[in-house]
Design an enzyme around this catalytic site. Structure first.
Site, PDB file in Angstrom:
ATOM      1  N   HIS A  10       0.826  -1.215   0.000  1.00 29.70           N
ATOM      2  CA  HIS A  10       0.000   0.000   0.000  1.00 29.70           C
ATOM      3  C   HIS A  10       0.864   1.270   0.000  1.00 29.70           C
ATOM      4  O   HIS A  10       0.770   2.102  -0.901  1.00 29.70           O
ATOM      5  CB  HIS A  10      -0.910   0.020   1.229  1.00 29.70           C
ATOM      6  CG  HIS A  10      -1.865  -1.120   1.292  1.00 29.70           C
ATOM      7  ND1 HIS A  10      -2.815  -1.349   0.328  1.00 29.70           N
ATOM      8  CD2 HIS A  10      -2.033  -2.098   2.213  1.00 29.70           C
ATOM      9  CE1 HIS A  10      -3.525  -2.415   0.648  1.00 29.70           C
ATOM     10  NE2 HIS A  10      -3.064  -2.886   1.789  1.00 29.70           N
ATOM     11  N   ALA A  11       1.668   1.439   1.049  1.00 23.63           N
ATOM     12  CA  ALA A  11       2.464   2.654   1.184  1.00 23.63           C
ATOM     13  C   ALA A  11       3.501   2.758   0.075  1.00 23.63           C
ATOM     14  O   ALA A  11       3.723   3.833  -0.487  1.00 23.63           O
ATOM     15  CB  ALA A  11       3.146   2.675   2.551  1.00 23.63           C
ATOM     16  N   CYS A  42      -6.664  -6.726   2.634  1.00 19.44           N
ATOM     17  CA  CYS A  42      -7.973  -6.625   3.276  1.00 19.44           C
ATOM     18  C   CYS A  42      -9.064  -7.302   2.448  1.00 19.44           C
ATOM     19  O   CYS A  42     -10.192  -7.469   2.914  1.00 19.44           O
ATOM     20  CB  CYS A  42      -8.339  -5.158   3.506  1.00 19.44           C
ATOM     21  SG  CYS A  42      -8.194  -4.122   2.046  1.00 19.44           S
ATOM     22  N   VAL A  79      16.267  -6.824   0.172  1.00 17.21           N
ATOM     23  CA  VAL A  79      17.319  -5.964   0.717  1.00 17.21           C
ATOM     24  C   VAL A  79      17.799  -6.593   2.014  1.00 17.21           C
ATOM     25  O   VAL A  79      17.010  -6.841   2.928  1.00 17.21           O
ATOM     26  CB  VAL A  79      16.804  -4.538   0.950  1.00 17.21           C
ATOM     27  CG1 VAL A  79      17.880  -3.688   1.622  1.00 17.21           C
ATOM     28  CG2 VAL A  79      16.375  -3.900  -0.371  1.00 17.21           C
ATOM     29  N   THR A 111       8.470  -1.241   4.222  1.00 17.17           N
ATOM     30  CA  THR A 111       8.642  -2.688   4.373  1.00 17.17           C
ATOM     31  C   THR A 111       7.447  -3.369   5.032  1.00 17.17           C
ATOM     32  O   THR A 111       7.412  -4.601   5.144  1.00 17.17           O
ATOM     33  CB  THR A 111       9.911  -2.978   5.190  1.00 17.17           C
ATOM     34  OG1 THR A 111       9.940  -2.120   6.343  1.00 17.17           O
ATOM     35  CG2 THR A 111      11.158  -2.711   4.361  1.00 17.17           C
TER      36      THR A 111
END
Length: 453
Positions: A10-11, A42, A79, A111
């Site tokens: 999302h972010a 969701c 990473v 993350t």
């Protein structure tokens, strides 16, 4: 400007798209360890329950779409280390094992979070599944096809939605939680009592106030969930115990809460220059308590990701904080909440009062006039609104968004009582139920001596 983004849900997606649009000259590289991006977790229960037929609708971006924006998306790349002082990261290609080093001018850490997985004996047995990403959702569907006894551990939003989906698919469902009530973080007992009754009426076993101790099985597959107060048969177990921020990469390099959530300011900046963070990896300013808290919600994530991009070069737009506003539909009941429950407010040491309004949402002369139950929590002394919860068979959940704005702006109960809401018999009464809640909590008028002529 070289921008590195770690994580793309999302972010991350919001940050990437907005960075590409706002800074067309930027060289953006995204590192994502999964084989897909931007999955709406969701929607897992809707997919499991068959409401969503095509799972592709649960993805709102793709590597191809990001490439069209000039973004270099490195899928299946994890990473493994970040040096925020040297502005350097090392990533491993999960297919080849090859490692590469990248340098950045700006770093955006999105993350996310990962499910809490306690080390119960037997946790390694087959058919014990998490519920977080697209692969999990496919596994839940596949394993659930032949299973008859489904056990869900964790009575939060995801757990409740999965319980409902499996019950509607004809399964025998058990819900286990260590708390005495379902949805205890989101709703007070006036609501959870009614919801629990609706679940039991449909044959769902509620094992509340019970702690899982171990899993037992045969031939490597789970067969039983053992709690401190009894055992439950299980062909499939789904763990929905909660989430913790996935922030090991920055541990010791930026300020965090005790649980590892990264602390960001109103511009999404961490304590390290040129390092930004957003989404479920972060703590966020929680307006009801006036301090940072960990509230992993998709709505918070997309707002934070968008702001990280907008403030990447210079502080431009502040985040106003969050009320933790959320909603859920359980069978015929439409439910939403914002801010603090009365239980949570008292646990936080606040002196609070509350009002509970139960009324028909529109005039009784209308053909239908379903009842609505609204609870508002407010602080004694200041009378500041701290939280609200609503439930009705009619979808009135948008009213909670109104209360969210009230909390954000430090409104008092007497102000809510006289807010200008429209009246039309199709929709409401002359006194909107939000007004009614405020009216119930009006302060006493001081007595005055009679004036004699």
């Amino acid at each position: 400007m070289r921008v590195a983004v770690i994580g793309c849900t999302h972010a991350g997606t919001a940050a990437i798209v907005n960075t590409a649009q706002l800074y067309p000259e930027a060289e953006i590289t995204v590192y994502e360890r999964n084989d897909n991006i931007s999955f709406l977790s969701c929607g897992i229960a809707l997919y499991v329950g068959g409401v969503v037929k095509d799972p592709q609708g649960l993805f709102y971006s793709s590597p191809g779409q990001l490439a069209e924006l000039g973004v270099n998306t490195k899928m299946l790349h994890e990473v493994i280390s970040v040096d925020t002082d040297r502005k350097e990261l090392i990533a491993r290609n999960l297919q080849t094992g090859e490692e590469c080093t990248d340098h950045f001018d700006k770093l955006i850490v999105t993350t996310g979070s990962w499910p809490v997985v306690p080390k119960f004996p037997g946790i390694e047995l087959d058919n014990i599944i998490l519920s977080k990403n697209f692969n999990h959702s496919n596994m839940i569907i596949e394993k659930g096809k032949e299973a008859q006894n489904i056990v869900v551990v964790g009575a939060g939003y995801i757990g409740i939605e999965l319980v409902e989906a499996f019950q509607m698919n004809g399964k025998n469902v058990t819900l286990i939680d260590a708390e005495e009530r379902i949805l205890s973080k989101y709703l007070d007992a006036e609501y959870t009592n009614l919801i629990e009754d609706s679940l039991r009426e449909r044959g769902i076993t509620l094992a509340l106030g019970k702690k899982v101790e171990r899993f037992e099985g045969n031939d490597g597959k789970v067969t039983t969930v053992v709690t401190n107060q009894g055992s439950y048969p299980a062909d499939v177990v789904i763990l929905c115990i909660g989430f913790r921020p996935n922030t090991e990469l920055l541990k010791g390099q930026v300020d965090m809460l005790d649980n590892g959530a990264i602390i960001v300011d109103e511009y999404m900046r961490t304590s390290k220059p040129d390092v930004y963070a957003a989404g479920d990896s972060c703590a966020i300013y929680y307006n009801p308590l006036k301090k940072h808290a960990y509230i992993p919600l998709a709505t918070n994530a997309v707002r934070m990701g968008t702001l990280a991009a907008r403030n990447l070069v210079s502080p431009t737009v502040k985040y106003m904080g969050t009320q933790g506003t959320s909603g859920i539909k359980i069978y015929e009941n439409n439910i939403a909440g914002t801010g603090l429950t009365e239980t949570a407010a008292k646990e936080a040491g606040l002196q609070v009062d509350s009002v509970l309004v139960t009324d028909n949402y529109r005039p009784e002369f209308m053909p239908t006039h379903e009842p609505v139950m609204l609870k508002l929590v407010y602080e004694q002394g200041t009378r500041r609104i701290l939280g609200a919860q609503i439930m009705s068979k009619v979808d009135l959940t948008q009213s909670i968004n109104t209360i969210s704005v009230c909390i954000q702006n430090d409104m008092k109960m007497e102000e809510l009582a006289f807010v200008d809401f429209f009246f039309q018999p199709h929709f409401n009464k002359p006194w909107n139920f939000l007004n009614s809640a405020g009216l119930q909590a009006l302060p006493e008028v001081p007595a005055r001596e009679a004036v004699h002529s």
